[in-house]
Scaffold this motif. Structure first.
Motif, PDB file in Angstrom:
ATOM      1  N   SER A   1      -2.192  -6.750  -1.630  1.00 28.75           N
ATOM      2  CA  SER A   1      -2.937  -5.993  -0.616  1.00 28.75           C
ATOM      3  C   SER A   1      -4.367  -5.642  -1.016  1.00 28.75           C
ATOM      4  O   SER A   1      -5.116  -5.103  -0.209  1.00 28.75           O
ATOM      5  CB  SER A   1      -2.192  -4.686  -0.320  1.00 28.75           C
ATOM      6  OG  SER A   1      -2.214  -3.834  -1.463  1.00 28.75           O
TER       7      SER A   1
ATOM      8  N   GLN B   1      -0.604   4.428   3.429  1.00 32.80           N
ATOM      9  CA  GLN B   1      -1.052   5.165   2.242  1.00 32.80           C
ATOM     10  C   GLN B   1      -0.669   6.645   2.333  1.00 32.80           C
ATOM     11  O   GLN B   1      -0.205   7.244   1.347  1.00 32.80           O
ATOM     12  CB  GLN B   1      -2.571   5.011   2.090  1.00 32.80           C
ATOM     13  CG  GLN B   1      -3.011   3.603   1.724  1.00 32.80           C
ATOM     14  CD  GLN B   1      -4.454   3.309   2.086  1.00 32.80           C
ATOM     15  OE1 GLN B   1      -5.136   4.142   2.704  1.00 32.80           O
ATOM     16  NE2 GLN B   1      -4.939   2.131   1.716  1.00 32.80           N
TER      17      GLN B   1
ATOM     18  N   THR C   1     -10.238   1.714   1.881  1.00 32.77           N
ATOM     19  CA  THR C   1      -9.924   0.874   3.039  1.00 32.77           C
ATOM     20  C   THR C   1     -11.006   0.987   4.113  1.00 32.77           C
ATOM     21  O   THR C   1     -11.469  -0.023   4.655  1.00 32.77           O
ATOM     22  CB  THR C   1      -8.564   1.287   3.634  1.00 32.77           C
ATOM     23  OG1 THR C   1      -7.542   1.090   2.647  1.00 32.77           O
ATOM     24  CG2 THR C   1      -8.228   0.466   4.864  1.00 32.77           C
TER      25      THR C   1
ATOM     26  N   TYR D   1      -2.982  -0.007   6.945  1.00 29.96           N
ATOM     27  CA  TYR D   1      -3.093   0.484   5.570  1.00 29.96           C
ATOM     28  C   TYR D   1      -3.115   2.011   5.490  1.00 29.96           C
ATOM     29  O   TYR D   1      -2.399   2.609   4.674  1.00 29.96           O
ATOM     30  CB  TYR D   1      -4.373  -0.052   4.924  1.00 29.96           C
ATOM     31  CG  TYR D   1      -4.283  -1.422   4.317  1.00 29.96           C
ATOM     32  CD1 TYR D   1      -3.358  -2.363   4.772  1.00 29.96           C
ATOM     33  CD2 TYR D   1      -5.130  -1.801   3.291  1.00 29.96           C
ATOM     34  CE1 TYR D   1      -3.295  -3.628   4.210  1.00 29.96           C
ATOM     35  CE2 TYR D   1      -5.072  -3.058   2.708  1.00 29.96           C
ATOM     36  CZ  TYR D   1      -4.157  -3.976   3.181  1.00 29.96           C
ATOM     37  OH  TYR D   1      -4.097  -5.225   2.612  1.00 29.96           O
TER      38      TYR D   1
ATOM     39  N   GLU E   1       0.827  -1.202   0.000  1.00 30.74           N
ATOM     40  CA  GLU E   1       0.000   0.000   0.000  1.00 30.74           C
ATOM     41  C   GLU E   1       0.866   1.259   0.000  1.00 30.74           C
ATOM     42  O   GLU E   1       0.566   2.243  -0.690  1.00 30.74           O
ATOM     43  CB  GLU E   1      -0.930   0.001   1.218  1.00 30.74           C
ATOM     44  CG  GLU E   1      -2.069  -0.990   1.104  1.00 30.74           C
ATOM     45  CD  GLU E   1      -3.004  -0.671  -0.042  1.00 30.74           C
ATOM     46  OE1 GLU E   1      -3.577   0.439  -0.058  1.00 30.74           O
ATOM     47  OE2 GLU E   1      -3.160  -1.526  -0.929  1.00 30.74           O
TER      48      GLU E   1
END
Length: 256
Positions: A89, A124, A98, A120, A38
């Motif tokens: 992922s 990100q 997400t 995550y 990610e």
């Protein structure tokens, strides 16, 4: 046993391991690998968005051509990244995706658990910032230069609601109709189209929005516009989930 069979038995080359059928669920990777995917995927996406914007403005002064170059690079880059990292992922690269998956999972649907979401989302955001710095470095720009591109107008905020709602509807629609194998083409195509049909040029991603504040270039967004954009993206995610539930309700079990 024949000579052929004996040779095969003594061969040092191991037999190939059976592979999953096309479309089968891939083996689940460790959380560290998924978070890394990610981070790297989001970094690469932001580098593509910002880098192609810089390249376009250096090659032409025509704003329409600049946007065309920027959108085409994003379509191709995003499609490749989803294809490459999706099996690891899920290739979210986007906190609203997400969080939407976490919400559906906690209500009995498929998606990520809170532990995964907690890994995550920071990955990100960090990836988006790193991608912006990388793009600036590649083009000889200051590594961190806050964008001065104000995007706080009401019609731009409405565009973000539309862009994000459409993205969530697309992703969950594909999932609920068992067509996620088309996600690399479908998601990339939607984002490319939304560059042109939404007033905001379709950020539709809080992490990417944050990353784009770090670059005072064609694709940047002023820090003062962050709250409005991210707020509208969250609203758009809710709208997208509602539309997905309305259009693609869970199949009811019929009694035999």
């Amino acid at each position: 046993m024949t000579a052929t069979h004996e040779a095969a038995a003594e061969s040092p080359i191991p037999a190939a391991e059976p592979q999953p059928a096309p479309g089968a669920t891939p083996p689940r990777r460790p959380l560290t690998a998924r978070a890394a995917a990610e981070l790297i995927g989001t970094a690469a996406l932001v580098a593509v968005v910002i880098g192609s914007g810089v390249q376009a403005t250096e090659l032409t002064k025509d704003v329409g051509v600049q946007l065309l170059a920027n959108s085409l690079a994003t379509v191709f880059g995003l499609g490749v990244l989803i294809l490459l990292l999706g099996p690891v992922s899920g290739a979210h690269f986007n906190p609203v995706v997400t969080l939407a998956e976490w919400w559906t999972a906690r209500r009995g649907g498929a998606g990520v658990a809170i532990r995964e979401a907690a890994a995550y989302v920071p990955a990100q955001i960090l990836g988006a910032i790193a991608g912006a710095i990388l793009a600036d470095a590649m083009f000889g720009k200051p590594l961190v230069q806050w964008s001065t591109h104000d995007r706080s107008a009401g019609h731009l905020l409405l565009g973000e609601v539309v862009a994000t709602a459409g993205l969530i509807l697309l992703i969950f629609g594909l999932a609920r109709t068992d067509q996620l194998r088309f996600a690399p083409i479908a998601v990339a195509s939607y984002i490319g189209a939304a560059y042109w049909f939404t007033s905001s040029t379709s950020f539709a991603n809080p992490a990417v929005t944050i990353g784009r504040t770090f670059s005072d270039t064609f694709a940047g967004i002023a820090p003062g516009s962050l709250v409005g954009f991210i707020g509208m993206q969250l609203i758009g995610a809710v709208v997208g989930l509602v539309l997905a539930a309305l259009i693609f309700p869970p199949a009811r079990q019929t009694a035999e």
